[in-house]
Write a protein that holds these residues in place. Structure first.
Motif, mmCIF file in Angstrom:
data_model
loop_
_atom_site.group_PDB
_atom_site.id
_atom_site.type_symbol
_atom_site.label_atom_id
_atom_site.label_comp_id
_atom_site.label_asym_id
_atom_site.label_seq_id
_atom_site.Cartn_x
_atom_site.Cartn_y
_atom_site.Cartn_z
ATOM 1 N N VAL A 284 9.379 -15.125 -40.778
ATOM 2 C CA VAL A 284 9.613 -14.065 -41.945
ATOM 3 C C VAL A 284 9.510 -14.716 -43.254
ATOM 4 N N ARG A 285 10.009 -16.004 -43.366
ATOM 5 C CA ARG A 285 9.818 -16.682 -44.658
ATOM 6 C C ARG A 285 8.555 -16.718 -45.067
ATOM 7 N N GLU B 48 5.822 -15.308 -43.956
ATOM 8 C CA GLU B 48 5.036 -13.896 -44.132
ATOM 9 C C GLU B 48 5.334 -13.457 -45.560
ATOM 10 N N GLU B 49 6.752 -13.652 -46.010
ATOM 11 C CA GLU B 49 7.047 -13.453 -47.304
ATOM 12 C C GLU B 49 6.274 -14.064 -48.441
ATOM 13 N N GLU B 50 6.237 -15.518 -47.937
ATOM 14 C CA GLU B 50 5.279 -16.208 -49.077
ATOM 15 C C GLU B 50 3.998 -15.821 -49.029
ATOM 16 N N ASN B 51 3.246 -15.367 -47.802
ATOM 17 C CA ASN B 51 2.267 -14.982 -47.689
ATOM 18 C C ASN B 51 1.783 -13.846 -48.716
ATOM 19 N N GLN B 52 2.795 -12.848 -48.447
ATOM 20 C CA GLN B 52 2.789 -11.899 -49.324
ATOM 21 C C GLN B 52 2.759 -11.973 -50.982
ATOM 22 N N ARG B 53 3.657 -12.980 -51.242
ATOM 23 C CA ARG B 53 3.710 -13.427 -52.694
ATOM 24 C C ARG B 53 2.198 -13.847 -53.238
#
Length: 150
Positions: free
Chosen positions: A119-120, A122-127
């Motif tokens: 999950v972390r 994926e969030e970093e990827n979006q950022r």
């Protein structure tokens, strides 16, 4: 009267031609009946065998048997398939359907910590995607200003 003789000779010539062509024509044999009618008779004379249905366990056993025969005796795949009592098409269809199921079962599900890491990431990827998109927009706007397109 000359006209009557003239038509008579034409009629005789036409009759002579008909006799020649009819003698040259071959006689036809009667038509054969359609295959559907023949197969209908065959079904009534001898009952057709039902196709054999194998369970999943039987399929796996036959596939293992074929693989071991090919590996141990260095025989051909065709001979091993025939000795198992199935067709080549059936063998390849079974092999194709069994493989994806085995791959799904082998893949372990992520644990709690692994899921949190995922999950972390994926969030970093979006950022990072958002930052890259902003940077590209800024560069695009700067190039348009330099070229005078705005």
């Amino acid at each position: 009267m000359a006209e009557e003789n003239n038509t008579g000779s034409i009629a005789a010539a036409v009759a002579a031609e008909d006799e020649k062509t009819s003698a040259a024509k071959k006689k036809r044999s009667p038509r054969r009946r359609k295959a559907a009618a023949e197969s209908g008779r065959a079904v009534s004379e001898a009952p057709a065998a039902k196709p054999r249905r194998y369970s999943e366990q039987e399929r796996k056993e036959k596939l293992r048997l074929i693989e071991t025969q090919v590996a141990e005796s260095n025989g051909t795949l065709k001979n091993a398939i025939k000795s198992a009592g199935i067709s080549e098409q059936t063998y390849y269809q079974w092999k194709r359907t069994v493989k994806p199921v085995e791959h799904r079962a082998e893949k372990p599900l992520p644990a709690g910590e692994e899921l949190a890491d995922l999950v972390r990431l994926e969030e970093e990827n979006q950022r990072l995607r958002k930052l890259l998109a902003e940077k590209l927009r800024a560069e695009n706007a700067e190039l348009r200003n330099r070229l005078g397109l705005d």
